[in-house]
Enzyme design. Structure first.
Site, PDB file in Angstrom:
ATOM      1  N   HIS A 121      -1.954   2.335  11.723  1.00  0.00           N
ATOM      2  CA  HIS A 121      -0.815   3.130  12.180  1.00  0.00           C
ATOM      3  C   HIS A 121       0.447   2.281  12.139  1.00  0.00           C
ATOM      4  CE1 HIS A 121      -0.127   1.770  16.452  1.00  0.00           C
ATOM      5  NE2 HIS A 121      -1.423   1.524  16.458  1.00  0.00           N
ATOM      6  N   ASP A 133       0.794  -4.437  17.928  1.00  0.00           N
ATOM      7  CA  ASP A 133       0.379  -3.032  17.960  1.00  0.00           C
ATOM      8  C   ASP A 133       1.481  -2.140  17.385  1.00  0.00           C
ATOM      9  OD1 ASP A 133      -0.950  -0.686  18.521  1.00  0.00           O
ATOM     10  OD2 ASP A 133      -0.545  -0.740  20.671  1.00  0.00           O
ATOM     11  N   GLU A 167       0.445   7.797  15.959  1.00  0.00           N
ATOM     12  CA  GLU A 167      -0.837   7.394  16.537  1.00  0.00           C
ATOM     13  C   GLU A 167      -0.717   7.209  18.032  1.00  0.00           C
ATOM     14  OE1 GLU A 167      -3.928   4.377  17.866  1.00  0.00           O
ATOM     15  OE2 GLU A 167      -1.747   4.384  18.024  1.00  0.00           O
ATOM     16  N   GLU A 168       0.399   6.608  18.457  1.00  0.00           N
ATOM     17  CA  GLU A 168       0.555   6.275  19.867  1.00  0.00           C
ATOM     18  C   GLU A 168       0.687   7.514  20.749  1.00  0.00           C
ATOM     19  OE1 GLU A 168      -0.027   3.563  21.055  1.00  0.00           O
ATOM     20  OE2 GLU A 168       0.508   1.940  19.685  1.00  0.00           O
ATOM     21  N   ASP A 196      -6.157  -2.018  13.591  1.00  0.00           N
ATOM     22  CA  ASP A 196      -5.257  -1.747  14.705  1.00  0.00           C
ATOM     23  C   ASP A 196      -5.312  -2.928  15.669  1.00  0.00           C
ATOM     24  OD1 ASP A 196      -3.686  -0.654  16.657  1.00  0.00           O
ATOM     25  OD2 ASP A 196      -4.864   1.161  16.931  1.00  0.00           O
ATOM     26  N   HIS A 283       1.570  -2.822  24.722  1.00  0.00           N
ATOM     27  CA  HIS A 283       2.485  -1.728  25.076  1.00  0.00           C
ATOM     28  C   HIS A 283       3.639  -2.204  25.960  1.00  0.00           C
ATOM     29  CE1 HIS A 283      -0.258   1.948  24.066  1.00  0.00           C
ATOM     30  NE2 HIS A 283      -0.064   1.142  23.037  1.00  0.00           N
TER      31      HIS A 283
END
Length: 470
Positions: A121, A133, A167-168, A196, A283
């Site tokens: 992603h 990420d 994706e998130e 990922d 994140h």
């Protein structure tokens, strides 16, 4: 990664090559297909561009923002210049309003009815630039695609790359892609590989569906580096491979971990800090270029190349000797599959140290009349002029003298190739082998069997079974 869960001749065999020192690529991968070494410098240059795209656009690459669109433009430009057929696929249903497109690139060679697909992603969260990420997976994948184009090998199967949107927000881009394929188009995808978060600072080495046939080349490459990878339990159902799984397409992939915490056993095996998250910036705004584990990134990028070459490169005419992934779960670290027979003998046995890892198969040792065996079906590559079944064996016994009371045999399709006994006890772990050269090109059942007589135990400890050849 999305943050919510969505659902043998008697005697010694040839010693295996030593594991490569940490942070380097192996001098030669365990294959005659010679997959190329992927340039870490080039992968990092792609990360620099993704970081810049975020910096120009509010500090993130969220799927609905210009940072994502700039990322798409960069990847697309590189692929088109390399000669790929590139498609921007708008996500017209199921995606967040305003989300940018998926990016699909196919190399126009190989059997179009046998597609091996590799994806990552490209979007990130709003909190930061998303370098691990998932800039890490996106950049590693891009350099693999460019390397395939530069090398331009003859392909027997088709290779397709994908960079997913949204994706998130719930795997939306990849779900849209697979959902809108016809059943015939889905059937052409023989496996999907997902990448990922492959550069987590405190990461581990995880393989999705590690005991599956699809995962075999991925695991074999990291095994060749002595990494002893584990199943990616944290990522199950949380990244784009799940979109393919839902439609019955085999999947695998690499990951190095997100917010879950590294165990003490993993820290002892891989280094790093036990009790701390695999990615301390998961994140968060600190997921910047300083949040990249370059050693892990290098190993993942090279493992992708190894898998591409295994699954798609070559004429497929039976002339390749590729023994690396023939034996499944040879170190017994991933449960019991695909071994059959007396599988209860496979475990982490108290008081018996495995040759590698923590688990082994302990056959015999009962001190009474008994027979125990484990085996699996393997296909010996047709191109091997020499094929050797290699394994480590430790024989311990209460017997004495030169008479063979208790035996350990290697059988192929029921025919005995080699036998050891209590006479050969002592010396700890010793590598043994059995010659499978006569079975090149055949699918056979290999069985290890321990047979004891009525008294005095002999235990046969088995570990790290593999096939070597040339």
């Amino acid at each position: 990664m999305a943050g919510t869960l969505l659902a043998l001749v008697l005697g010694l065999g040839t010693l295996p090559a030593a594991a490569t020192p940490s942070g380097t690529s192996p001098a030669s991968t365990p294959t005659a297909l010679a997959a190329p070494d992927i340039s870490l410098t080039a992968v990092r240059a792609h990360l620099d561009e993704l970081s810049a795209a975020a910096a120009r656009n509010g500090g993130n690459r969220r799927s609905t923002g210009q940072g994502y669109r700039d990322s798409v433009a960069y990847v697309k430009g590189k692929l088109q210049a390399a000669g790929y057929t590139v498609t921007e696929q708008p996500c017209t249903s199921g995606c967040t309003s305003g989300a940018g497109p998926n990016l699909i690139a196919e190399w126009p060679q190989g059997d179009a009815s046998a597609v091996y697909m590799f994806g990552a992603h490209l979007d990130g969260v709003s909190a930061g630039p998303g370098m691990n990420d998932n800039g890490s997976g996106s950049a590693a994948l891009l350099e693999n695609a460019l390397t395939l184009a530069r090398e331009n090998p003859e392909l027997r199967n088709r290779v397709r790359f994908a960079w997913w949107t949204d994706e998130e927000q719930g795997l939306n881009g990849s779900d849209f892609y697979v959902r809108t394929l016809s059943s015939a188009e889905r059937s052409r995808i023989k496996a999907y590989y997902n990448f990922d978060m492959v550069a987590s600072l405190n990461g581990g080495y995880f393989v999705n569906h590690i005991t599956s046939a699809a995962a075999a080349p991925m695991k074999a490459y990291w095994d060749s580096l002595g990494l002893r990878p584990e199943e990616n339990t944290e990522g199950a159902g949380r990244s784009d491979d799940y979109s393919f799984e839902r439609y019955g397409i085999p999947t695998s992939g690499y990951a190095m971990g997100a917010s879950a915490r590294k165990t003490s056993a993993q820290a002892a095996k891989w280094g790093g800090t036990s009790g701390a998250a695999y990615d301390p910036c998961y994140h968060r705004s600190c997921d910047t270029l300083s949040n990249i584990n370059t050693t892990g990134l290098d190993r993942a990028a090279d493992g992708i190349a190894y898998t591409v070459w295994q699954q798609a490169v070559g004429t497929g005419g039976g002339g390749t000797c590729d023994p690396a992934a023939v034996v499944g779960n040879g170190g017994f670290e991933s449960g019991t599959a695909p071994w059959t027979g007396t599988t209860a003998v496979i475990a982490a046995h108290t008081g018996r140290a495995a040759h590698g890892g923590t688990r082994l198969a302990w056959l015999g040792g009962n001190g009474s009349t008994s027979t125990e065996s484990v085996g699996q079906t393997v296909t010996v590559p047709a191109g091997c002029t020499r094929a050797s079944l290699d394994f480590w064996l430790w024989i311990e016994t209460a017997e004495s003298g030169s008479r063979a009371y208790d035996t350990f045999s290697v059988r192929v399709n029921g025919s005995t190739l080699a036998t050891w006994s209590n006479v050969h006890a002592g010396g700890g772990w010793t590598q043994r082998s059995a010659d499978l050269s006569a079975y090149a090109g055949q699918t056979v059942t290999v069985t290890f069997t321990a047979t004891e007589d009525h008294s005095l135990q002999t235990g046969f400890l088995l570990d790290d079974v593999s096939l070597s050849g040339a």
